[in-house]
Design a protein around this motif. Structure first.
Motif, PDB file in Angstrom:
ATOM      1  N   GLU A  91       0.827  -1.210   0.000  1.00 32.27           N
ATOM      2  CA  GLU A  91       0.000   0.000   0.000  1.00 32.27           C
ATOM      3  C   GLU A  91       0.858   1.254   0.000  1.00 32.27           C
ATOM      4  OE1 GLU A  91      -2.826   2.205   3.234  1.00 32.27           O
ATOM      5  OE2 GLU A  91      -2.808   0.024   3.172  1.00 32.27           O
ATOM      6  N   SER A 119      -7.590   4.021   1.285  1.00 28.79           N
ATOM      7  CA  SER A 119      -7.104   2.991   2.199  1.00 28.79           C
ATOM      8  C   SER A 119      -7.579   3.244   3.626  1.00 28.79           C
ATOM      9  CB  SER A 119      -5.574   2.932   2.154  1.00 28.79           C
ATOM     10  OG  SER A 119      -4.998   4.163   2.558  1.00 28.79           O
ATOM     11  N   PRO A 269      -5.979   0.131  -2.816  1.00 31.88           N
ATOM     12  CA  PRO A 269      -6.024  -0.224  -1.390  1.00 31.88           C
ATOM     13  C   PRO A 269      -6.664  -1.582  -1.132  1.00 31.88           C
ATOM     14  CG  PRO A 269      -6.721   2.045  -1.712  1.00 31.88           C
ATOM     15  CD  PRO A 269      -6.642   1.419  -3.065  1.00 31.88           C
ATOM     16  N   SER A 272      -4.033  -4.255  -1.665  1.00 35.58           N
ATOM     17  CA  SER A 272      -2.987  -4.302  -0.652  1.00 35.58           C
ATOM     18  C   SER A 272      -3.524  -4.646   0.743  1.00 35.58           C
ATOM     19  CB  SER A 272      -2.243  -2.964  -0.608  1.00 35.58           C
ATOM     20  OG  SER A 272      -3.124  -1.904  -0.320  1.00 35.58           O
ATOM     21  N   GLU A 273      -4.807  -4.333   0.998  1.00 33.78           N
ATOM     22  CA  GLU A 273      -5.384  -4.604   2.317  1.00 33.78           C
ATOM     23  C   GLU A 273      -5.934  -6.023   2.424  1.00 33.78           C
ATOM     24  OE1 GLU A 273      -5.425  -2.721   4.907  1.00 33.78           O
ATOM     25  OE2 GLU A 273      -5.290  -0.618   4.296  1.00 33.78           O
TER      26      GLU A 273
END
Length: 430
Positions: A91, A119, A269, A272-273
């Motif tokens: 992120e 994010s 986001p 990546s999350e």
């Protein structure tokens, strides 16, 4: 290090099969992106987005597994916090790329702000509510009794205090229309103080699941070698893929006729999350809801301090000035993010996360997507702000304790990232 950690049993054949299968799947997703990158191949933006996006997600899982397993061989809250930072490298890599390029190309400023606000809002608008709802459902399944409140631990007040103070300070961004270098350095200093507090906390043995558990069960030398290798491979893949992934988001938006701002704000986001969300939900489904939500609260502290504070530094390093200037749309997005943060913190100041609080966060998060006008975003910010004020009034007796907690309370840090106890400052480092 505890005797339990030193005497950890070797991985069983089924455990090793899980590990091998997981690593093969991630390799299948990462290798095509590396071939494209080093082979100088440039497919159309949509194909590029799919390939590089899959690689970023796979590398994110590698980092998450390695960071969890590494907690067996490290001690101290500071080490745990550093490992947590490594896990969110995907992120940060994408967001800082946008901020860096914005130093020479002002068009990219909007994408840096989009990724950061997305994010932050995704974590609190989806991550927190889903973990709470899964935790409450699990509690009912295990006990047979319906409950509507997830109780947090006393030590979670420390992280809430850090988040509350950073959240109040963040209103300076929409008020000034920029993220100034001085403000960014102040946020980084606040994050540094947060790391210092984590260093003073006691660390409990991690409870690993899935692939991380298989990694943790390896013999010590093999485990350490594998974990270091995974860190290196995943970090390298992320750094190699960050630029083409970030650029393909913009290109794919233009090709598909999708608002590029929205694509950068939510898709990057989400990719990546994903590992963090999945791990937290698994913990919640196993009756560890308090530890799961504590991990996501800690992640919110990281994002609202380290990530936001790093943006003007990256902007300056890319040739920009000392201020990352925001336009009207970005100011509205920052206001939405700041008010959502205040609402989330205000509703759980009493260390009780009610079902209705979770539903309110989730509902307001979903409501924002049909809203496309400036008037609508400002109105939604007002709703967040009003609910934040209501929460602060209801939980006013806990406000002072929360503000003081970063300075007077020391957490006991779970290896999973949460904290579970609050006690007076010791006279020496723990």
């Amino acid at each position: 290090m505890t005797p339990q950690l030193l005497n950890r049993r070797p991985a069983s054949p089924p455990g090793r099969r899980v590990l091998v299968r997981s690593l093969l799947i991630t390799a299948v997703l990462i290798v095509p992106a590396l071939v494209l990158r080093f082979g100088g191949v440039h497919p159309n933006p949509v194909v590029s987005l799919l390939i590089y996006g899959a690689a970023v997600v796979a590398a994110s899982f590698l980092l998450a597994w390695a960071a969890e397993a590494a907690q067996i061989d490290v001690s101290g809250g500071l080490a745990i916090a550093v490992l947590a930072l490594i896990a969110v490298l995907p992120e940060y890599a994408v967001d800082l790329y946008y901020a860096y390029v914005s130093g020479s190309d002002p068009v990219y400023v909007q994408y840096a702000a989009a990724n950061m606000t997305g994010s932050n809002r995704l974590l609190m608008g989806i991550g927190w509510p889903v973990v709470v709802m899964v935790s409450l459902w699990t509690a009912k399944r295990l006990t047979g009794r319906r409950t509507s409140v997830l109780e947090l631990e006393p030590g979670n007040r420390v992280e809430l205090g850090f988040l509350l103070i950073a959240g109040v300070a963040a209103f300076a961004i929409p008020a000034t229309g920029s993220i100034h270098l001085v403000f960014g350095v102040a946020l980084l200093a606040w994050f540094g103080f947060y790391l210092y507090k984590m260093m003073r906390g006691d660390v409990e043995e991690p409870e690993l699941i899935g692939t991380a558990a298989a990694l943790g069960a390896l013999p010590r030398r093999a485990r350490r070698t594998t974990v270091i290798t995974l860190f290196a491979v995943a970090a390298g893949a992320i750094l190699v893929c960050a630029e083409p992934f970030a650029e393909s988001l913009i290109g794919a938006g233009a090709q598909l006729g999708i608002d590029q701002f929205l694509l950068v704000q939510w898709l990057a986001p989400l990719a990546s999350e994903a590992p963090e969300f999945i791990i937290a939900i698994i913990f919640a489904s196993r009756g560890k809801g308090t530890a799961a939500i504590a991990t996501l609260i800690s992640s919110k502290v990281n994002q609202w301090t380290l990530l936001v504070g790093s943006l003007p530094i990256a902007h300056l390093a890319g040739g920009g000035g000392t201020e990352l200037m925001l336009d009207g749309r970005q100011v509205e997005e920052m206001l939405l993010t700041a008010t959502q943060t205040m609402m989330g913190v205000a509703l759980i100041l009493a260390l009780r996360f009610h079902r209705y609080s979770a539903l309110a966060l989730l509902g307001l998060f979903l409501v924002q997507f049909p809203i496309t006008s400036e008037h609508g975003r400002v109105l939604l910010s007002i709703v967040y702000a009003v609910l934040a004020v209501v929460g602060l009034v209801i939980n006013r007796h806990h406000l002072l304790a929360t503000l003081r907690a970063p300075f007077t309370g020391v957490p006991t840090v779970h290896a999973g990232g949460g904290s579970t106890a609050e006690r007076p400052l010791p006279t020496a480092l723990s």
